[in-house]
Design a protein around this motif. Structure first.
Motif, short mmCIF file in Angstrom:
data_model
loop_
_atom_site.label_atom_id
_atom_site.label_comp_id
_atom_site.label_asym_id
_atom_site.label_seq_id
_atom_site.Cartn_x
_atom_site.Cartn_y
_atom_site.Cartn_z
N PRO A 153 3.73 -24.36 8.85
CA PRO A 153 3.91 -23.11 8.09
C PRO A 153 3.65 -23.28 6.60
CG PRO A 153 6.03 -23.98 8.85
CD PRO A 153 4.96 -24.76 9.54
N TRP A 154 4.00 -24.43 6.06
CA TRP A 154 3.72 -24.67 4.65
C TRP A 154 2.21 -24.76 4.39
CZ3 TRP A 154 5.63 -24.08 0.10
CH2 TRP A 154 5.10 -24.77 -1.00
N GLY A 155 1.48 -25.37 5.30
CA GLY A 155 0.02 -25.46 5.14
C GLY A 155 -0.63 -24.09 5.19
N VAL A 156 -0.16 -23.22 6.09
CA VAL A 156 -0.69 -21.85 6.16
C VAL A 156 -0.41 -21.11 4.85
CG1 VAL A 156 -0.50 -19.63 7.33
CG2 VAL A 156 -0.50 -21.74 8.66
N LEU A 157 0.83 -21.24 4.33
CA LEU A 157 1.20 -20.55 3.10
C LEU A 157 0.38 -21.03 1.92
CD1 LEU A 157 3.10 -18.68 1.49
CD2 LEU A 157 4.66 -20.64 1.27
N THR A 158 0.28 -22.35 1.72
CA THR A 158 -0.43 -22.87 0.55
C THR A 158 -1.92 -22.56 0.62
OG1 THR A 158 -0.63 -25.03 1.64
CG2 THR A 158 1.23 -24.71 0.14
N PHE A 159 -2.52 -22.63 1.79
CA PHE A 159 -3.94 -22.30 1.93
C PHE A 159 -4.18 -20.84 1.58
CE2 PHE A 159 -7.53 -20.71 4.37
CZ PHE A 159 -8.52 -21.64 4.07
N THR A 160 -3.33 -19.95 2.09
CA THR A 160 -3.52 -18.52 1.85
C THR A 160 -3.34 -18.18 0.38
OG1 THR A 160 -2.68 -18.06 4.08
CG2 THR A 160 -2.75 -16.22 2.52
N VAL A 161 -2.26 -18.68 -0.22
CA VAL A 161 -1.99 -18.37 -1.63
C VAL A 161 -3.09 -18.93 -2.52
CG1 VAL A 161 -0.42 -18.81 -3.55
CG2 VAL A 161 0.49 -18.18 -1.31
N THR A 162 -3.52 -20.14 -2.29
CA THR A 162 -4.54 -20.77 -3.14
C THR A 162 -5.88 -20.07 -2.99
OG1 THR A 162 -3.42 -22.89 -2.85
CG2 THR A 162 -5.66 -22.95 -3.70
N LEU A 163 -6.27 -19.75 -1.77
CA LEU A 163 -7.55 -19.08 -1.56
C LEU A 163 -7.54 -17.70 -2.20
CD1 LEU A 163 -10.28 -19.49 -0.17
CD2 LEU A 163 -9.35 -18.34 1.84
N THR A 164 -6.45 -16.97 -2.07
CA THR A 164 -6.35 -15.65 -2.70
C THR A 164 -6.39 -15.76 -4.22
OG1 THR A 164 -5.02 -14.86 -0.83
CG2 THR A 164 -4.94 -13.57 -2.87
N SER A 165 -5.71 -16.75 -4.76
CA SER A 165 -5.65 -16.90 -6.22
C SER A 165 -7.00 -17.25 -6.81
CB SER A 165 -4.62 -17.98 -6.58
OG SER A 165 -3.34 -17.64 -6.10
N LEU A 166 -7.85 -17.91 -6.03
CA LEU A 166 -9.19 -18.25 -6.54
C LEU A 166 -9.97 -17.00 -6.91
CD1 LEU A 166 -10.29 -21.15 -4.16
CD2 LEU A 166 -10.10 -21.27 -6.64
N PHE A 167 -9.74 -15.87 -6.24
CA PHE A 167 -10.51 -14.65 -6.48
C PHE A 167 -9.70 -13.56 -7.21
CE2 PHE A 167 -12.17 -16.68 -2.63
CZ PHE A 167 -13.50 -16.85 -2.98
N VAL A 168 -8.37 -13.64 -7.14
CA VAL A 168 -7.56 -12.55 -7.67
C VAL A 168 -6.72 -12.97 -8.87
CG1 VAL A 168 -5.76 -10.85 -7.10
CG2 VAL A 168 -7.44 -11.52 -5.38
N LEU A 169 -6.15 -14.17 -8.77
CA LEU A 169 -5.21 -14.61 -9.82
C LEU A 169 -5.74 -15.82 -10.57
CD1 LEU A 169 -1.93 -14.30 -7.70
CD2 LEU A 169 -2.81 -12.67 -9.38
N TRP A 170 -7.03 -15.80 -10.89
CA TRP A 170 -7.67 -16.95 -11.53
C TRP A 170 -6.97 -17.42 -12.80
CZ3 TRP A 170 -11.68 -20.13 -10.18
CH2 TRP A 170 -12.19 -20.95 -11.19
N PRO A 171 -6.55 -16.56 -13.71
CA PRO A 171 -5.96 -17.06 -14.97
C PRO A 171 -4.68 -17.86 -14.76
CG PRO A 171 -6.64 -14.79 -15.22
CD PRO A 171 -6.73 -15.09 -13.75
N VAL A 172 -3.92 -17.51 -13.74
CA VAL A 172 -2.65 -18.21 -13.54
C VAL A 172 -2.72 -19.22 -12.39
CG1 VAL A 172 -1.27 -16.35 -14.49
CG2 VAL A 172 -1.82 -16.34 -12.05
N LEU A 173 -3.91 -19.44 -11.84
CA LEU A 173 -4.06 -20.36 -10.72
C LEU A 173 -3.57 -21.78 -11.04
CD1 LEU A 173 -4.97 -21.04 -7.88
CD2 LEU A 173 -7.32 -21.26 -8.73
#
Length: 418
Positions: A153-173
């Motif tokens: 479950p931690w791997g699913v969470l970190t993958f999803t958050v990191t991939l989303t942040s690459l395109f949406v939350l770049w400044p705070v990534l």
């Protein structure tokens, strides 16, 4: 105003909105450049990219680890009633150890996390069942199993958050990546690093206990062999010879043959007694018990084929067990000097430093002694290691050879045997 060729000329005023250099206000040449805000698209450092790579790799790695441990545990548990279940589970735990090793390597390379490797399983010489029991109760393997179970479950969470942040939350990534990888670091420290020094010490003591048991068994076999092939055989021959002599005496044949048989029996008795004395000395010499280490080492030095100088500086006697190990260590080393060194002289020095008993045996022989040289050095190292001792060989080709042994000091009055 400027002067050229003695003529004074007025410089035209800059137009409104321009700098004196003619550039518009706020242009790159303006002095206010240093006060401008940086671009909102941050330039990430190598550490941030490594953390992002670690977080994106969490998903495939955690899927593989989860599938492995679930398959291993379920299959091994289901087959536990059969002959292959427990060995399968033990092998699976060894594989889990390797997964933990790979995870520690990934944390070192991508997260900069430096942690020690857990202690290896203690080497046992008790066969298959000893290996099976050690593997099934391996705490490192079971902690790795727990790590792989909670990582999915931690791997699913970190993958999803990191991939989303690459395109949406770049400044705070970078801040997101640092926070998530800090949790990863805590998991690795908590479940994949050595739990504490106690675990390492327990593993060492279990391994040392196996060495002590094996050494004691080998000593018993040696005593049995020496009795069977030595004193026992001579006493059997003695009984047979005396029996024949008795028959001849009863038949009235008291001649030179009977006298020779009795004389031979007398010689056998003396040899048997000498072998029994040597055997008793090999178990625990009386001189060591009665007079201590100094006298016992001087006695064993007289049996060496080269002159040996013995120096003992001991203000008191150590515990009997330590004294015995020191005696047999020196005895074995001097036997090696006699048989293998080609030396002309040797020396034995024994002294106490703080809470350690130090022994140093030197000879001027040909050198080249090694732990794996087949001269019993490995056995001595194991025997000393079983009591927290040290054993060091310095023996370059051509000599000289210096062997240093170190044992913990325990006062004799603290010995339960006294």
């Amino acid at each position: 105003m400027r002067t050229t060729g003695g003529t004074t000329a007025e410089k035209p005023d800059a137009p409104s909105g321009e700098t004196p250099g003619g550039a518009p206000a706020g242009a790159p040449g303006d002095a206010s450049d240093d006060d401008r805000l940086p671009s909102p698209r941050l330039a990430f450092g190598s550490r941030t990219w490594q953390e992002i790579a670690h977080l994106l790799a969490n998903l495939p790695v955690s899927i593989f680890g989860f599938v492995y441990v679930v398959t291993m545990v379920s299959t091994g548990s289901a087959l536990a009633v059969t002959v292959v279940g427990l060995p399968l589970l033990a092998g699976g735990l060894l594989g889990a150890r390797q997964l933990g090793k790979l995870e520690r390597a990934r944390a070192r390379s991508l997260l900069g996390l430096r942690i020690d490797e857990p202690s290896p399983l203690p080497v046992r010489r008790t066969g298959f069942f000893g290996w099976l029991w050690s593997s099934l109760k391996d705490p490192v393997g079971w902690r790795t199993v727990l790590y792989d179970l909670i990582r999915l479950p931690w791997g699913v969470l970190t993958f999803t958050v990191t991939l989303t942040s690459l395109f949406v939350l770049w400044p705070v990534l970078p801040f997101i990546a640092r926070g998530l990888t800090n949790v990863d670091r805590a998991m690795v420290r908590g479940l994949l690093s050595p739990s504490d020094e106690l675990e390492r010490r327990i593993a060492e003591l279990e391994s040392d206990r196996g060495v002590v048991v094996d050494t004691a068994a080998a000593d018993l076999r040696r005593i049995e062999r020496d009795l069977h092939d030595g004193a026992q055989a001579r006493l059997v021959n003695l009984a047979m010879g005396l029996g024949l002599a008795k028959e001849k005496l009863l038949e009235g044949q008291a001649d030179e043959t009977v006298a020779a048989m009795v004389d031979e029996a007398h010689g056998e008795v003396k040899l048997a007694l000498q072998e029994l004395r040597d055997l008793a000395r090999g178990i625990h010499p009386a001189v060591l018990t009665d007079r201590g280490l100094d006298a016992a080492l001087s006695s064993v030095a007289t049996r060496c084929t080269v002159p040996v100088k013995v120096t003992a500086d001991l203000p008191s006697r150590p515990a009997a067990a330590i004294e015995g190990i020191a005696y047999f260590t020196v005895s074995e080393l001097l036997q090696n000097v006699s048989k293998h060194s080609g030396a002309r002289s040797a020396s034995v020095d024994v002294w106490r430093t703080d809470q350690r008993l130090l022994i140093q045996v030197q000879d001027d022989g040909r050198g080249g002694a090694r732990l794996d040289g087949g001269t019993g050095m490995a056995g001595l190292a194991d025997r000393l290691g079983a009591v927290d001792g040290l054993f060091v060989i310095d023996s370059p080709p051509g000599g000289p050879t210096t062997v240093t042994a170190e044992l913990p000091w325990r006062d004799r009055q603290d010995d339960p045997a006294h």
